[in-house]
Design an enzyme around this catalytic site. Structure first.
Site, PDB file in Angstrom:
ATOM      1  N   ASP A 217       0.792  -1.282   0.053  1.00  0.00           N
ATOM      2  CA  ASP A 217      -0.013   0.189   0.004  1.00  0.00           C
ATOM      3  C   ASP A 217       0.875   1.232  -0.079  1.00  0.00           C
ATOM      4  O   ASP A 217       0.335   2.323  -0.113  1.00  0.00           O
ATOM      5  CB  ASP A 217      -0.910  -0.062   1.056  1.00  0.00           C
ATOM      6  N   SER A 241      -7.306   5.493  -0.207  1.00  0.00           N
ATOM      7  CA  SER A 241      -7.487   3.901  -0.887  1.00  0.00           C
ATOM      8  C   SER A 241      -9.009   3.678  -0.970  1.00  0.00           C
ATOM      9  O   SER A 241      -9.445   3.789   0.104  1.00  0.00           O
ATOM     10  CB  SER A 241      -6.611   2.920  -0.302  1.00  0.00           C
ATOM     11  N   GLN A 291      -4.750  -1.282  -7.280  1.00  0.00           N
ATOM     12  CA  GLN A 291      -5.564  -0.320  -6.230  1.00  0.00           C
ATOM     13  C   GLN A 291      -6.172   0.868  -7.132  1.00  0.00           C
ATOM     14  O   GLN A 291      -5.755   1.448  -7.886  1.00  0.00           O
ATOM     15  CB  GLN A 291      -4.708   0.127  -5.311  1.00  0.00           C
TER      16      GLN A 291
END
Length: 300
Positions: A217, A241, A291
């Site tokens: 991430d 996110s 993502q």
């Protein structure tokens, strides 16, 4: 690894060693409660932003689901949604639903809760090691080694950025330039980043797999931002996110240098899509990531 926790959830040693803090939050506790699901509890790393880091919850949900399976059945894919911002001063409860157990594969749904509401929801698949066809996209050529990447001058950054980076368990080195204060070089929707934990963490492959989710991430949103010349300190910038998908392909150690190759194929409507490939230093593809990110930049 187990470390002593204080009443705030952070031990004295963790304040000095951020890697110890990461290992502590991955060391979930079995709540002992049994309904139709397995229940675990955990704590969060302190964050000056006041929000739980998404990669932490990703890693913790992988740990929770893995606790319901034998060690030889390992995670190979996950798909998750970030539902609400988490509060790092609050504990997190993880519920694991044993959706399916087959001869070679198992499926688990894990949800992370705070104050009785879910902040993250994930479905992950696990598999016993199995021989089969094998190939992978080679690592890009001409990438400088991490020792050749310019070291970031943390002292020149905004106090919040300076604290986040100085207390991070991860050593991150951008191949081109970081985006914390400005965007140097061409505005293109791609970048490459070297990263690893700041010290060795032992040989437990389950810990390395979960920690790899933690790393996944980091910085992937920047492939979207770099395309438009947007730095992290841009006034009014909002980045969050939305969802995250990850596929583990091969074993890899997070306490050794990994190359994270990132690119963004699309951005529109306040959302951007970013993809990434994570390689070992000798060029083996360890994992793939995708993502979608909310990115809002005030006009003008």
């Amino acid at each position: 690894m187990r470390v002593r926790r204080t009443g705030t959830g952070v031990s004295v040693s963790e304040a000095i060693d951020p890697v110890a803090s990461l290992l502590s939050v991955l060391d979930l506790r079995d709540a002992g409660a049994r309904t139709t699901e397995d229940i675990f509890t955990g704590v969060s790393q302190a964050m000056p932003t006041g929000r739980v880091y998404g990669g932490q919850v990703l890693a913790q949900t992988i740990v929770a689901a893995s606790r319901t399976l034998p060690a030889e059945r390992t995670v190979h894919s996950m798909h998750g949604y970030f539902l609400r911002p988490g509060d790092p001063s609050d504990g997190i409860t993880f519920s694991v639903d044993r959706i399916h157990d087959g001869r070679s594969f198992s499926t688990r749904r894990t949800q992370a809760f705070q104050s009785g509401v879910p902040i993250f929801s994930m479905i992950a698949s696990f598999q016993d090691e199995d021989p089969g066809l094998e190939h992978f996209e080679p690592m890009p050529e001409g990438i400088p080694q991490p020792e050749d990447a310019a070291l970031l001058e943390v002292e020149t950054l905004h106090p919040i950025s300076r604290r986040i980076l100085s207390e991070s368990p991860v050593d991150v080195r951008h191949v081109t330039s970081p985006l914390y204060a400005s965007v140097e070089g061409p505005h293109v929707p791609r970048q490459a980043v070297w990263m690893k934990l700041r010290r060795p963490i032992g040989d437990d492959p389950a810990v390395h797999r979960a920690a790899l989710a933690y790393l996944s991430d980091l910085t992937i949103q920047e492939s979207i931002m770099r395309a438009h010349g947007v730095a992290w300190n841009a006034p009014g910038l909002k980045v969050a996110s939305l969802d995250h998908a990850m596929w583990w392909h091969r074993p890899g150690r997070v306490d050794e240098w990994l190359l994270y190759v990132q690119e963004s194929p699309n951005a529109r409507g306040g959302r951007g899509l970013a993809t990434g490939r994570i390689y070992t230093r000798d060029g083996a593809l360890v994992a793939s990531v995708a993502q979608e990110v909310m990115v809002r930049v005030p006009r003008g």
